[in-house]
Design an enzyme around this catalytic site. Sequence first.
Site, short mmCIF file in Angstrom:
data_model
loop_
_atom_site.label_atom_id
_atom_site.label_comp_id
_atom_site.label_asym_id
_atom_site.label_seq_id
_atom_site.Cartn_x
_atom_site.Cartn_y
_atom_site.Cartn_z
N LYS A 170 -6.13 12.31 -2.09
CA LYS A 170 -6.53 13.50 -1.08
C LYS A 170 -7.69 13.67 -0.11
O LYS A 170 -7.05 14.32 0.93
CB LYS A 170 -7.92 13.04 -2.04
CG LYS A 170 -9.16 14.27 -1.60
CD LYS A 170 -8.99 15.86 -2.02
CE LYS A 170 -10.69 16.69 -1.19
NZ LYS A 170 -11.96 16.94 -2.16
N LYS A 239 -16.65 13.64 6.95
CA LYS A 239 -16.41 12.33 6.51
C LYS A 239 -14.79 12.33 5.67
O LYS A 239 -14.95 11.21 6.01
CB LYS A 239 -17.30 11.81 4.84
CG LYS A 239 -16.94 10.85 4.53
CD LYS A 239 -16.37 10.97 2.90
CE LYS A 239 -17.53 12.06 2.42
NZ LYS A 239 -16.55 12.98 0.69
#
Length: 299
Positions: A170, A239
């Site tokens: 991911k 992030k």
Amino acid sequence: MKIGFIGTGVMGSRMVKRLLDHGYQVHVYNRTKAKVKALEEHGAMYVESISSISLDCDIICTCLSMPEDVLEVYLGNSGIIEHARPGTICIDLTSVGADTSKTISVQACEKGIFYLDSPVSGGPEGAENGTLTIMVGGEKQAFEKVLPLLSVLGETIEYLGPSGSGSIAKLLNQYLVAVHSLAASEVMVTGATFGLDSEQLYNILKVSYGDSRILRRHMEQYVFDRQFQPGGAVKYVHKDVRLANQLLHKAGIKQFTGQMAEQAFSNAAKHGLNDLDMSAVIVPLEEQCGVVVKKEAQN
């Protein structure tokens, strides 16, 4: 089979609705209780605490914001690992670093609990339509047990290997998202600066080798209409690219485009754009060059 779902924000709420619509019994917990009202009306059962939902459910899904939230929900004194029964399968749908996933997995294993890092890609539309891509790491036996449930949420579901594998995949996806977002923004702002019509330039790019899903998404859904409500927010991409850059550094790559993307998203956050869609990373570049990328008809 009782399903627990912790975290019912933009993505989580849509996943819960799909599970309910497919006949699953879903118990939900969210820090802000008001966010679960619509889900209760849809058939979900609200539970007052993480400890209660952990004790009562056979499968626990989490869809949270940040790695620190995941660590607290799983490893805190009132968290899942402390209260879930042996044999419980946990599915973490949050994007976190592989180290976070591995830390939780080790402690879950000590309690006889299965933990699957299962981050998703596809955004709110994918969550609503059940077309998410789901990248899974952890015990294959646990993955096979929950595959029917994951198939309600996603269209492409890949088991990638031991704990942390899903998180790594991911983050690599998010690395490309961040880099493509910055590259598309730079190109469109530069074109506007040199007097090119933004819509005409875009129409050329989208039928050329410079085309990308990110270019199309950002221009068509957000930038041209100057509508930056998320979608995937700047703070989350910031992030993710920061965590992804750590992977590239560990892999031995010294200089990489993700470093510039991380800086660009950090700059967007400093401009107060944290909660806007990731496409808003273009705004500081527009301000720097004194242009706005928009359709000519809006001039």
